[in-house]
Design an enzyme around this catalytic site. Structure first.
Site, mmCIF file in Angstrom:
data_model
loop_
_atom_site.group_PDB
_atom_site.id
_atom_site.type_symbol
_atom_site.label_atom_id
_atom_site.label_comp_id
_atom_site.label_asym_id
_atom_site.label_seq_id
_atom_site.Cartn_x
_atom_site.Cartn_y
_atom_site.Cartn_z
ATOM 1 N N SER A 107 17.365 1.902 -7.057
ATOM 2 C CA SER A 107 17.413 2.316 -5.647
ATOM 3 C C SER A 107 17.464 3.842 -5.512
ATOM 4 O O SER A 107 18.061 4.528 -6.351
ATOM 5 C CB SER A 107 18.665 1.714 -5.003
ATOM 6 N N TYR A 130 13.405 5.302 -0.161
ATOM 7 C CA TYR A 130 13.682 5.389 1.270
ATOM 8 C C TYR A 130 13.061 6.685 1.760
ATOM 9 O O TYR A 130 13.170 7.720 1.085
ATOM 10 C CB TYR A 130 15.191 5.443 1.523
ATOM 11 N N THR A 156 10.720 0.786 0.847
ATOM 12 C CA THR A 156 11.472 -0.088 1.741
ATOM 13 C C THR A 156 11.194 0.321 3.182
ATOM 14 O O THR A 156 11.386 1.482 3.555
ATOM 15 C CB THR A 156 12.968 -0.014 1.419
ATOM 16 N N LYS A 252 8.439 -3.357 0.874
ATOM 17 C CA LYS A 252 9.565 -4.298 0.906
ATOM 18 C C LYS A 252 10.218 -4.302 2.286
ATOM 19 O O LYS A 252 10.567 -3.228 2.801
ATOM 20 C CB LYS A 252 10.597 -3.882 -0.148
ATOM 21 N N HIS A 276 16.226 -7.749 4.103
ATOM 22 C CA HIS A 276 17.216 -6.873 3.480
ATOM 23 C C HIS A 276 18.510 -7.654 3.165
ATOM 24 O O HIS A 276 19.622 -7.136 3.299
ATOM 25 C CB HIS A 276 17.520 -5.682 4.386
#
Ligand SMILES: Cc1cc2nc3c(=O)[nH]c(=O)nc-3n(C[C@H](O)[C@H](O)[C@H](O)COP(=O)(O)O)c2cc1C
Length: 384
Positions: A107, A130, A156, A252, A276
């Site tokens: 992440s 992100y 994402t 995603k 999520h």
């Protein structure tokens, strides 16, 4: 360990071993947790079709994702703050995934940085991005992922603003954790956790500290996210990311057939049907209930994966029968990490593998590419 026979065992053990602030960060959903519960409830509505007297002696649970061999139709989803479930959590989870032959996704909001993980493992891993307001920083993250030879970028798209998790606010979730009067006893009774975190490489956001102002100590994750993440994110930005990232691109957080079609048009290599893990739009449908219409809308142009509520090999079979090529898991491996570090993550993956193997046998299936709607007892449930 002998006593872990299911993902639920790992969850119960993690609850004992991880400080409440971080255990609840992992298990919670947003607001009233309706979508979190729907993810599970809808999976349980799908009944598998039992078949007998089929020769299943040559079963093989392996498959391919993005053209690469995977030991199982399973991937570890990107999870923020893994290093707060167990010291060096990102490295341990990545090692467990690679040993089991499945992909691991790091992440943006990880504790160990891209470079930390790259230096500690032997094979490429995936990086989740992100998009923040500072596009120069986003570009530098993509360049760091390229330099670390990450083999796929997971963009994402369902977190332009943050859904509220009540417990994070009540627990005063902060990074690094602040020891206050009300959590001192909790931490004092988790010595293994405290030891692992005390001797870990880092205790803050490794990808961001030193690059983004104020990341050395974040008092309110929600406040910080809402300041930094970009609510203007649009399909144009996906094209921009595509242009600066040379490798495989995964979108995603798609939960609607129209968005899935738009995703295919960007040239994405895969889309992940996801809400999520019930942490964003509360009241949204479960991801499994949206899978059939999305799989139909996408056809064979792009790989369709799913996450949300997958807790067993039986669930993997359900999702594959409804059109997913593979699934990501979040909490199951987070609980494994909290319960037993790398061995706990390895155990979580092994539980999925053994359960899928038995489920394949009892539904009369030998290979992953044979799984389809014919493996459901009553067809696709009516979700409404
Ligand atoms: C504790 C936690 C942290 C997460 N952090 C991220 C993240 O940093 N980036 C992201 O794209 N998704 C994140 N997610 C969502 C997961 O990638 C995944 O979509 C979700 O966990 C799947 O549902 P499951 O937990 O029921 O398997 C997070 C989920 C959890 C539970």
């Amino acid at each position: 360990m002998k006593h872990w026979t299911s993902i639920e065992d790992l969850r119960l053990d993690a609850r004992r071993k991880v400080p409440r602030m971080f255990y609840e960060y992992a298990m919670s959903g947003s607001y009233n947790e309706e979508t979190l519960r729907a993810n599970r409830a809808d999976l349980e509505k799908i009944k598998l079709r039992q078949r007998v007297l089929v020769d299943v002696s040559g079963r093989d649970p392996s498959t391919t994702v993005l053209g690469e061999r995977a030991a199982l139709p399973l991937m570890l989803a990107p999870i923020g703050l893994l290093g707060m479930q167990h010291g060096n959590g990102e490295i341990l989870a990545c090692r467990a995934a690679q040993a089991a032959g499945i992909p691991f996704t790091l992440s943006t909001m990880s504790v160990c940085s891209i470079e930390d993980v790259a230096a500690a493992v032997d094979k490429p891993f995936w990086f989740q991005l992100y998009v923040m307001r500072d596009r120069g920083f986003v570009r530098s993250l993509v360049e760091r992922a390229t330099a670390a030879q990450c083999s796929a970028l997971v963009l994402t798209v369902d977190l332009q603003v943050l859904g509220q998790r009540h417990r994070d606010i009540k627990n005063g979730l902060s990074v690094p954790p602040k020891i206050r009067f009300n959590n001192a006893i909790d931490v004092a009774t988790k010595p293994r956790w405290a030891w692992s975190v005390a001797f870990a490489k880092r205790r803050t956001f490794g990808n961001l500290a030193g690059h983004v102002k104020g990341m050395e100590s974040v008092k309110s994750l929600a406040g910080w996210t809402n300041e930094q993440f970009d609510p203007s994110l649009s399909w144009k930005d996906v094209d921009w990311i595509r242009s600066i990232w040379p490798g495989k691109l995964i979108l995603k957080g798609i939960l609607d057939p129209e968005d899935a079609r738009a995703g295919v048009k960007t040239g994405a290599d895969a889309i992940v049907v996801s809400n999520h893990g019930g942490r964003q739009l509360d009241g949204a449908p479960s991801s499994i209930s949206m899978l059939p219409s999305i799989a139909d809308a996408v056809g064979s142009e792009t790989e369709v994966w799913l996450d949300g509520g997958i807790r067993s090999g039986q669930d993997l079979m359900r999702a594959l029968a409804l059109g997913a090529r593979a699934c990501m898991i979040g909490r199951p491996f987070v609980y494994g990490l909290g319960a037993g570090g790398q061995a706990g993550v390895a155990k979580a993956i092994d539980i999925f593998k053994k359960e899928l193997d038995v489920t394949m046998a009892l539904t009369g299936v030998q290979r992953i590419d044979q799984i389809g709607r014919q493996n459901l007892a009553f067809g696709v449930p009516d979700w409404r």
